[in-house]
Scaffold this motif. Structure first.
Motif, mmCIF file in Angstrom:
data_model
loop_
_atom_site.group_PDB
_atom_site.id
_atom_site.type_symbol
_atom_site.label_atom_id
_atom_site.label_comp_id
_atom_site.label_asym_id
_atom_site.label_seq_id
_atom_site.Cartn_x
_atom_site.Cartn_y
_atom_site.Cartn_z
ATOM 1 N N UNK A 14 0.863 -1.433 -0.051
ATOM 2 C CA UNK A 14 -0.048 0.123 -0.035
ATOM 3 C C UNK A 14 0.882 1.173 0.037
ATOM 4 N N UNK A 15 2.205 1.357 0.136
ATOM 5 C CA UNK A 15 2.879 2.267 0.375
ATOM 6 C C UNK A 15 2.901 3.276 -0.731
ATOM 7 N N UNK A 16 2.519 3.089 -1.974
ATOM 8 C CA UNK A 16 2.656 3.794 -3.077
ATOM 9 C C UNK A 16 1.547 4.860 -3.362
ATOM 10 N N UNK A 17 0.770 4.616 -2.279
ATOM 11 C CA UNK A 17 -0.508 5.569 -2.567
ATOM 12 C C UNK A 17 -0.328 6.736 -1.362
ATOM 13 N N UNK A 18 -0.373 7.866 -2.179
ATOM 14 C CA UNK A 18 -0.002 9.002 -1.160
ATOM 15 C C UNK A 18 -1.315 9.857 -0.770
ATOM 16 N N UNK A 19 -2.417 9.251 -1.275
ATOM 17 C CA UNK A 19 -3.560 10.397 -1.206
ATOM 18 C C UNK A 19 -3.965 10.720 0.287
ATOM 19 N N UNK A 20 -3.128 11.042 1.160
ATOM 20 C CA UNK A 20 -3.509 11.595 2.297
ATOM 21 C C UNK A 20 -2.502 12.620 2.950
ATOM 22 N N UNK A 21 -3.121 13.770 3.240
ATOM 23 C CA UNK A 21 -2.153 15.012 3.518
ATOM 24 C C UNK A 21 -0.969 15.378 2.793
ATOM 25 N N UNK A 22 -0.240 16.212 3.271
ATOM 26 C CA UNK A 22 0.760 16.575 2.231
ATOM 27 C C UNK A 22 1.876 15.800 1.950
ATOM 28 N N UNK A 23 2.410 15.211 2.646
ATOM 29 C CA UNK A 23 3.304 14.086 2.371
ATOM 30 C C UNK A 23 3.363 12.800 3.617
ATOM 31 N N UNK A 24 3.880 11.708 3.279
ATOM 32 C CA UNK A 24 3.841 10.648 4.443
ATOM 33 C C UNK A 24 5.084 9.613 4.189
ATOM 34 N N UNK A 25 5.704 9.248 5.494
ATOM 35 C CA UNK A 25 6.824 8.476 5.457
ATOM 36 C C UNK A 25 6.427 7.315 6.402
ATOM 37 N N UNK A 26 7.184 6.135 6.202
ATOM 38 C CA UNK A 26 6.766 5.099 7.078
ATOM 39 C C UNK A 26 7.373 5.593 8.540
ATOM 40 N N UNK A 27 6.608 5.177 9.722
ATOM 41 C CA UNK A 27 7.213 5.459 10.988
ATOM 42 C C UNK A 27 8.301 4.626 11.254
ATOM 43 N N UNK A 28 9.421 5.208 11.885
ATOM 44 C CA UNK A 28 10.514 4.336 12.590
ATOM 45 C C UNK A 28 10.049 4.118 14.071
ATOM 46 N N UNK A 29 9.191 4.854 14.579
ATOM 47 C CA UNK A 29 8.860 4.848 15.829
ATOM 48 C C UNK A 29 8.455 3.269 16.633
ATOM 49 N N UNK A 30 7.681 2.902 15.878
ATOM 50 C CA UNK A 30 7.344 1.401 16.249
ATOM 51 C C UNK A 30 7.468 0.491 15.356
ATOM 52 N N UNK A 31 8.146 -0.910 15.545
ATOM 53 C CA UNK A 31 8.466 -1.980 14.487
ATOM 54 C C UNK A 31 7.154 -2.843 14.484
ATOM 55 N N UNK A 32 6.115 -1.866 13.775
ATOM 56 C CA UNK A 32 4.926 -2.837 13.568
ATOM 57 C C UNK A 32 4.460 -2.312 11.900
ATOM 58 N N UNK A 33 4.045 -3.301 11.203
ATOM 59 C CA UNK A 33 3.836 -2.629 9.758
ATOM 60 C C UNK A 33 2.615 -1.924 9.768
ATOM 61 N N UNK A 34 2.739 -1.158 8.732
ATOM 62 C CA UNK A 34 1.636 -0.252 8.193
ATOM 63 C C UNK A 34 1.455 1.118 9.039
ATOM 64 N N UNK A 35 2.291 1.385 9.894
ATOM 65 C CA UNK A 35 2.399 3.065 10.470
ATOM 66 C C UNK A 35 2.724 3.908 9.727
ATOM 67 N N UNK A 36 2.032 4.995 9.009
ATOM 68 C CA UNK A 36 2.983 6.086 8.245
ATOM 69 C C UNK A 36 2.500 7.387 8.909
#
Ligand code: SF4
Length: 370
Positions: A14-36
Motif C-alpha cells: 500500500x505504500x505507493x498511494x499518497x492520497x492523504x495529507x501533504x506527504x507521508x513516510x513510514x514511521x520508524x518509531x514502532x516496529x509494526x507494519x503499516x504505520x505511516x
C-alpha cells in the motif's frame, strides 16, 4: 500465515498511494507494519494505519507493484480481521486513523463491498468514530460510492494520468472517462448536493513520469477538475520503477519535478490562477530551478500593485503574499492604510520576495539598478 504476517505484506503493497495529507513516510518509531506519519498542512505529524484489503489485482497497471502479471504472494484480510487489526493499533494509541485501499481481486463490486464492510464493522459494531480514508476503485457503482461516503471522512479515486491516451500508456484495463472521471464527478455531485455526506472530502492522485505527459497537460487537467468540482487536493506520486513490471527499466521521476507540480497546482487550486498564467519550457514542462509564482509574476503587467488599493486577486499574485496575509491586508487597510513594509512583515508577508512587486502609499519598495 498469521494476521501480522499478512499485514506486513499488505501494508508494504500500500505504500505507493499518497492520497492523504501533504506527504507521508513510514514511521520508524514502532516496529509494526503499516504505520505511516502523514504530515498535515500545519506541519503536525498524524500517524495512520495504511493498508490494502487485498493485493490480488486483475488489472495490469504497468508501474504498480500489485499488477496482475507480477508473481508474488497474494492474499487478503477479511473485513473482521482488518477491523480488529486496525483497532489493535488504534486502542494502543499507535495511530489516529485508517487509510484503506485495495487491489481489484475478482470484480469491482466485491472489492468495494469488502472495504465497505470493514469500515461498517468499525463504525457500527466497534463504535470507532475517528478518521477513515477509503479508496474508491475505478468502475465502482454509484451505490457503493454512496455507502463509502456515508462511512468515511475522506474518499479518493486516483485519476493516475491527465488524458485518456496517457492512461492507456499505463494500463489496458481501465477506461479513463468511464471508470475514473465519471466516478470522480459522481463523488463530487454527491458531496455537493447531499446533506448526507457533510464531513466527507475527496482527493486524487497522479503518477508522474511513467508516461509521456507534460506538466502543462497535467496542470490543464487539474485546472478543469478544480473549476468543476470541490476536489480537496491532488497528490503527485513520482514514478519509481518496480522489478518484474514492464516499466522496470524506465527512469525514475525526480521529486524536483513533483515538487514544482505541487507549487503550480497550489496556484491553480488555492489562488485560482489559470494555466495560461504559468510559464513552461519548450517541452511544456515547468522550470525546475525557478519558483512558478515568481515566473508567472514576471510575465504579468499588473505590477507593482498598490498595497492599499489592490484587489484580492492581485494581492495573491504577489510573490511572498499568501491568501491569509492578503485577506489580513484588506481587512486592516479598511481601518488604517499601510505606510511601510515592516507592517507587512508582521502579517507574515515575505517582504524580500514581495518588494519588487508592490508600492505602499505610492512609494516603490525596491531601488531598480539599470
Ligand atoms: S488497479 Fe492498478 S494501481 Fe490499483 S492495485 Fe491494481 S494494478 Fe495496482
Amino acid at each position: 500465515m498469521t494476521t501480522l504476517e499478512k499485514m506486513k505484506i499488505l501494508t508494504d503493497s500500500a505504500q505507493y498511494d499518497l492520497c492523504d495529507y501533504v506527504s507521508h513516510h513510514k514511521s520508524s518509531q514502532v516496529n509494526l507494519p503499516g504505520i505511516y506519519e502523514a504530515i498535515g498542512h500545519n506541519g503536525c505529524k498524524i500517524p495512520l494505519f495504511k493498508t490494502l484489503q487485498t493485493n490480488k489485482c486483475k488489472n495490469d497497471c504497468k508501474y504498480c507493484i500489485n499488477q496482475s502479471k507480477r508473481n508474488f504472494t497474494r492474499l487478503e484480510l477479511s473485513p473482521e480481521e482488518l477491523a480488529k487489526a486496525f483497532l489493535g493499533y488504534y486502542n494502543r494509541g499507535l495511530v489516529n486513523g485508517l487509510f484503506l485501499s485495495s487491489g481489484i481481486s475478482s470484480d469491482v463490486e466485491s472489492t468495494m463491498e469488502n472495504q465497505i464492510e470493514t469500515v461498517h464493522l468499525l463504525r457500527k459494531k466497534y463504535g470507532y468514530d475517528d478518521y477513515i480514508h477509503l479508496k474508491i476503485v475505478p468502475g465502482a457503482s454509484k451505490d457503493s460510492i454512496k455507502r463509502a461516503m456515508a462511512l468515511a471522512n475522506r474518499v479518493s479515486i486516483n485519476i493516475e494520468a491527465a488524458t485518456p491516451s496517457g492512461l492507456a500508456e499505463l494500463s489496458s484495463t481501465k477506461d479513463y472517462n468511464k471508470d475514473i472521471l465519471k466516478r470522480l464527478s459522481w463523488i463530487n455531485n454527491l458531496q455537493h448536493k447531499s446533506t448526507t455526506y457533510p464531513n466527507s472530502t475527496h482527493t486524487t492522485q497522479l503518477i508522474i513520469g511513467a508516461n509521456n505527459e507534460s506538466d502543462r497537460e497535467i496542470l490543464s487537467r487539474m485546472e478543469k477538475i478544480y473549476k468543476k468540482s470541490e476536489l480537496k487536493r491532488t497528490y503527485f506520486s513520482a514514478f519509481t520503477p518496480v522489478q518484474e513490471t514492464e516499466f522496470s527499466n524506465k527512469e525514475s521521476c525526480s521529486t524536483d519535478r513533483t515538487s514544482k507540480l505541487y507549487n503550480a497546482d497550489s496556484l491553480l487550486n488555492d489562488y485560482h490562477y489559470d494555466v495560461k498564467e504559468l510559464v513552461f519550457d519548450n517541452n511544456d514542462n515547468l522550470l525546475l530551478t525557478q519558483d512558478p509564482k515568481i515566473l508567472a509574476a514576471e510575465n504579468m503587467n499588473i505590477f507593482p500593485v498598490e498595497i492599499n488599493r489592490a484587489p484580492l486577486i492581485e494581492l495573491i499574485r504577489v510573490p511572498g503574499i499568501g491568501m491569509k496575509s492578503a485577506r489580513e491586508i484588506i481587512s486592516i487597510r479598511k481601518k488604517i492604510p499601510f505606510s511601510n513594509k515592516e507592517q507587512l512583515r508582521k502579517l507574515g508577508v515575505v517582504v524580500d520576495r514581495a518588494e519588487p512587486y508592490i508600492k505602499i502609499s505610492g512609494e516603490y519598495q525596491t531601488t531598480f539598478d539599470f
